[in-house]
Design a protein around this motif. Structure first.
Motif, PDB file in Angstrom:
ATOM      1  N   ASP A 100      55.733  87.152 -23.837  1.00 49.99           N
ATOM      2  CA  ASP A 100      54.894  86.411 -22.887  1.00 49.99           C
ATOM      3  C   ASP A 100      55.706  85.350 -22.164  1.00 49.99           C
ATOM      4  N   GLU A 101      56.495  84.572 -22.905  1.00 56.11           N
ATOM      5  CA  GLU A 101      57.334  83.554 -22.273  1.00 56.11           C
ATOM      6  C   GLU A 101      58.345  84.190 -21.319  1.00 56.11           C
ATOM      7  N   CYS A 102      58.946  85.302 -21.755  1.00 60.13           N
ATOM      8  CA  CYS A 102      59.928  85.973 -20.902  1.00 60.13           C
ATOM      9  C   CYS A 102      59.296  86.437 -19.599  1.00 60.13           C
ATOM     10  N   ARG A 103      58.125  87.029 -19.696  1.00 54.54           N
ATOM     11  CA  ARG A 103      57.481  87.558 -18.481  1.00 54.54           C
ATOM     12  C   ARG A 103      57.049  86.428 -17.548  1.00 54.54           C
ATOM     13  N   LYS A 104      56.690  85.281 -18.098  1.00 53.54           N
ATOM     14  CA  LYS A 104      56.364  84.145 -17.240  1.00 53.54           C
ATOM     15  C   LYS A 104      57.609  83.635 -16.519  1.00 53.54           C
ATOM     16  N   MET A 105      58.735  83.655 -17.198  1.00 58.87           N
ATOM     17  CA  MET A 105      59.968  83.232 -16.540  1.00 58.87           C
ATOM     18  C   MET A 105      60.402  84.253 -15.492  1.00 58.87           C
ATOM     19  N   ILE A 106      60.202  85.523 -15.788  1.00 61.13           N
ATOM     20  CA  ILE A 106      60.523  86.572 -14.817  1.00 61.13           C
ATOM     21  C   ILE A 106      59.659  86.404 -13.568  1.00 61.13           C
ATOM     22  N   ALA A 107      58.378  86.080 -13.779  1.00 57.33           N
ATOM     23  CA  ALA A 107      57.469  85.871 -12.640  1.00 57.33           C
ATOM     24  C   ALA A 107      57.879  84.657 -11.824  1.00 57.33           C
ATOM     25  N   ALA A 108      58.486  83.675 -12.489  1.00 58.39           N
ATOM     26  CA  ALA A 108      58.909  82.453 -11.796  1.00 58.39           C
ATOM     27  C   ALA A 108      60.284  82.592 -11.156  1.00 58.39           C
ATOM     28  N   ASP A 109      60.961  83.693 -11.428  1.00 59.84           N
ATOM     29  CA  ASP A 109      62.319  83.894 -10.922  1.00 59.84           C
ATOM     30  C   ASP A 109      62.278  84.298  -9.449  1.00 59.84           C
ATOM     31  N   THR A 110      62.835  83.463  -8.612  1.00 61.32           N
ATOM     32  CA  THR A 110      62.901  83.755  -7.176  1.00 61.32           C
ATOM     33  C   THR A 110      64.351  83.908  -6.729  1.00 61.32           C
ATOM     34  N   SER A 111      65.210  84.343  -7.638  1.00 63.77           N
ATOM     35  CA  SER A 111      66.637  84.524  -7.299  1.00 63.77           C
ATOM     36  C   SER A 111      66.775  85.304  -5.994  1.00 63.77           C
ATOM     37  N   PRO A 112      67.689  84.869  -5.140  1.00 61.37           N
ATOM     38  CA  PRO A 112      68.745  83.875  -5.367  1.00 61.37           C
ATOM     39  C   PRO A 112      68.396  82.443  -4.932  1.00 61.37           C
ATOM     40  N   ASP A 113      67.128  82.156  -4.752  1.00 62.33           N
ATOM     41  CA  ASP A 113      66.765  80.812  -4.273  1.00 62.33           C
ATOM     42  C   ASP A 113      65.656  80.234  -5.144  1.00 62.33           C
ATOM     43  N   PRO A 114      65.969  79.612  -6.286  1.00 66.20           N
ATOM     44  CA  PRO A 114      67.309  79.457  -6.864  1.00 66.20           C
ATOM     45  C   PRO A 114      67.671  80.635  -7.758  1.00 66.20           C
ATOM     46  N   VAL A 115      68.956  80.691  -8.149  1.00 67.67           N
ATOM     47  CA  VAL A 115      69.458  81.750  -9.025  1.00 67.67           C
ATOM     48  C   VAL A 115      69.020  81.480 -10.465  1.00 67.67           C
ATOM     49  N   LEU A 116      68.563  82.529 -11.146  1.00 71.72           N
ATOM     50  CA  LEU A 116      68.348  82.487 -12.597  1.00 71.72           C
ATOM     51  C   LEU A 116      69.176  83.614 -13.200  1.00 71.72           C
ATOM     52  N   MET A 117      70.199  83.258 -13.956  1.00 69.38           N
ATOM     53  CA  MET A 117      71.113  84.246 -14.539  1.00 69.38           C
ATOM     54  C   MET A 117      71.180  84.038 -16.044  1.00 69.38           C
ATOM     55  N   LEU A 118      71.293  85.137 -16.803  1.00 70.45           N
ATOM     56  CA  LEU A 118      71.391  85.070 -18.254  1.00 70.45           C
ATOM     57  C   LEU A 118      72.847  85.120 -18.699  1.00 70.45           C
ATOM     58  N   GLY A 119      73.153  84.314 -19.707  1.00 70.83           N
ATOM     59  CA  GLY A 119      74.530  84.189 -20.176  1.00 70.83           C
ATOM     60  C   GLY A 119      74.888  85.162 -21.279  1.00 70.83           C
ATOM     61  N   TYR A 120      74.997  86.435 -20.951  1.00 71.86           N
ATOM     62  CA  TYR A 120      75.502  87.435 -21.898  1.00 71.86           C
ATOM     63  C   TYR A 120      77.004  87.546 -21.676  1.00 71.86           C
ATOM     64  N   VAL A 121      77.746  86.648 -22.333  1.00 72.00           N
ATOM     65  CA  VAL A 121      79.150  86.451 -21.998  1.00 72.00           C
ATOM     66  C   VAL A 121      80.011  87.682 -22.288  1.00 72.00           C
ATOM     67  N   MET A 122      79.608  88.530 -23.252  1.00 68.44           N
ATOM     68  CA  MET A 122      80.421  89.705 -23.561  1.00 68.44           C
ATOM     69  C   MET A 122      80.491  90.671 -22.382  1.00 68.44           C
ATOM     70  N   ARG A 123      79.520  90.620 -21.499  1.00 63.85           N
ATOM     71  CA  ARG A 123      79.553  91.456 -20.293  1.00 63.85           C
ATOM     72  C   ARG A 123      80.713  91.071 -19.382  1.00 63.85           C
ATOM     73  N   HIS A 124      81.249  89.860 -19.578  1.00 64.85           N
ATOM     74  CA  HIS A 124      82.295  89.348 -18.693  1.00 64.85           C
ATOM     75  C   HIS A 124      83.676  89.377 -19.329  1.00 64.85           C
ATOM     76  N   ASP A 125      83.748  89.894 -20.556  1.00 60.23           N
ATOM     77  CA  ASP A 125      85.048  90.035 -21.218  1.00 60.23           C
ATOM     78  C   ASP A 125      85.708  91.299 -20.687  1.00 60.23           C
ATOM     79  N   PRO A 126      86.926  91.202 -20.117  1.00 58.03           N
ATOM     80  CA  PRO A 126      87.558  92.389 -19.526  1.00 58.03           C
ATOM     81  C   PRO A 126      87.787  93.512 -20.525  1.00 58.03           C
ATOM     82  N   LEU A 127      88.020  93.171 -21.786  1.00 56.30           N
ATOM     83  CA  LEU A 127      88.250  94.192 -22.807  1.00 56.30           C
ATOM     84  C   LEU A 127      86.981  95.000 -23.057  1.00 56.30           C
TER      85      LEU A 127
END
Length: 351
Positions: A100-127
């Motif tokens: 429920d909390e997630c879906r409320k945040m998704i509904a409030a997400d108007t990216s890119p104004d403003p941007v809401l991004m999740l920090g799944y840092v392993m997605r950014h590891d080149p290896l």
């Protein structure tokens, strides 16, 4: 120059301020907030001119973007406040504690104004990114079994909240395993069923599991396994991945920064294994070769993650790891938890 604030000034705040120097021409930290004012002040000491406050609302007039690095139960209320204030938000995983909390945040997400991004840092590891490319692009044939191990010691010395199921959102699987469920879904596609078996035996500081075992089956017919523990008093694997493909087995060794291809036989028309070795690598065995090594100057994944966040702000585009995209792995985890309690296999179809 993007003005960035951080809410939650534990060990992560200090590491961010030091590690993010490669981005100093694009961003600067202008504020830190923590209910423990001394922690905020310690973080601000590493960022000349930045304010320190015990009330995160005080940051709003000083920042354009905010990194939220708080206990999980605070992600939803603080994240919503930041979005309502018109601030770009990088939310350290997970998005929130409940669907429920997630879906409320998704509904409030108007990216890119403003941007809401999740920090799944392993997605950014080149290896790990390279490993995913090999699997997704079928470089060595179809992957039919992928196993991920993460073995470390994480206890309440990092904060008493980490052992509390209501604040953490569950146990080790929800808090840390979500990185690897996210990767498996990204690499392997749509899941159809799975199981989870967890225990706090060996990790008595955890109300729920400190050790987690997940098995998944995908629509393709491939299977996957993730083992994670916060109770490791020693480890050989530490962080590792084995991907069994129809043209050999790929082994990711996070500590060594390598991906090795193992192949016992040439497979007839397959290229010689030595010919696949990465530049500068000299295979010592006929059955294995290092095919990728993390670049020595490749930087830290957190730099790439924050860089991607800044890209979205500057280029006014939606992030790849959006609020909506991040929900998928959490839905899988919640279904696995529910099935574990009922003693059944989880139906993951349609997620």
């Amino acid at each position: 120059m993007i003005r960035v604030g951080m809410i939650g000034c534990g060990s992560m705040a200090g590491s961010h301020a030091q590690v993010l120097k490669p981005l100093e021409k694009r961003m600067r930290f202008t504020g830190f907030a923590d209910i423990d004012l001394k922690r905020a002040q310690a973080a601000a000491a590493n960022a000349p001119g930045a304010i320190a406050t015990a009330d995160y609302h005080d940051l709003f007039q000083h920042v354009d973007a905010i990194i939220i690095a708080l206990p999980h139960d605070l992600h939803y209320p603080v994240g919503m406040d930041c979005l309502k204030a018109g601030k770009h938000v990088l939310m350290e995983k997970p998005l929130a504690l409940t669907e429920d909390e997630c879906r409320k945040m998704i509904a409030a997400d108007t990216s890119p104004d403003p941007v809401l991004m999740l920090g799944y840092v392993m997605r950014h590891d080149p290896l790990w990114g390279k490993m995913g490319n090999y699997i997704r692009e079928k470089t060595f044939g179809d992957a039919f079994q992928v196993s991920i191990w993460t073995e470390q010691l994480t206890d309440t010395s990092r904060g008493a909240w980490i052992g509390q199921a209501k604040r953490l959102g569950g146990g080790q699987l929800f808090s840390h395993g979500c990185h690897y469920i996210d990767l498996l879904l990204h690499w392997m596609g749509d899941p159809v069923c799975g199981t989870h078996v967890g225990t706090n035996f060996g990790t008595p500081w955890m109300e729920r599991e400190g050790t987690s075992n997940v098995s998944l089956k995908f629509r393709s017919g491939a299977t996957a396994y993730h083992f994670g523990t916060w109770g490791a008093r020693g480890s050989r694997l530490k962080y590792a991945v084995h991907a069994h493909c129809t043209q050999g087995m790929l082994e990711l060794d996070h500590a060594a920064g390598t991906i090795t291809l193992h192949r016992d036989k040439s497979g007839g028309d397959l290229p010689a294994l030595q010919a696949l070795a990465a530049p500068g690598e000299k295979p010592e065995k006929t059955s294995e070769a290092v095919i990728y090594r993390r670049p020595g100057q490749g930087g830290k994944p957190v730099v790439a993650q924050i860089g991607a966040f800044l890209d979205c702000i500057e280029q006014k585009r939606k992030p790849e790891i959006s609020a909506a995209a991040s929900l998928r792995s959490l839905l899988v985890i919640w279904k696995l938890y529910d099935a574990e309690e009922r003693g059944v296999v989880a139906d993951l179809g349609g997620i």
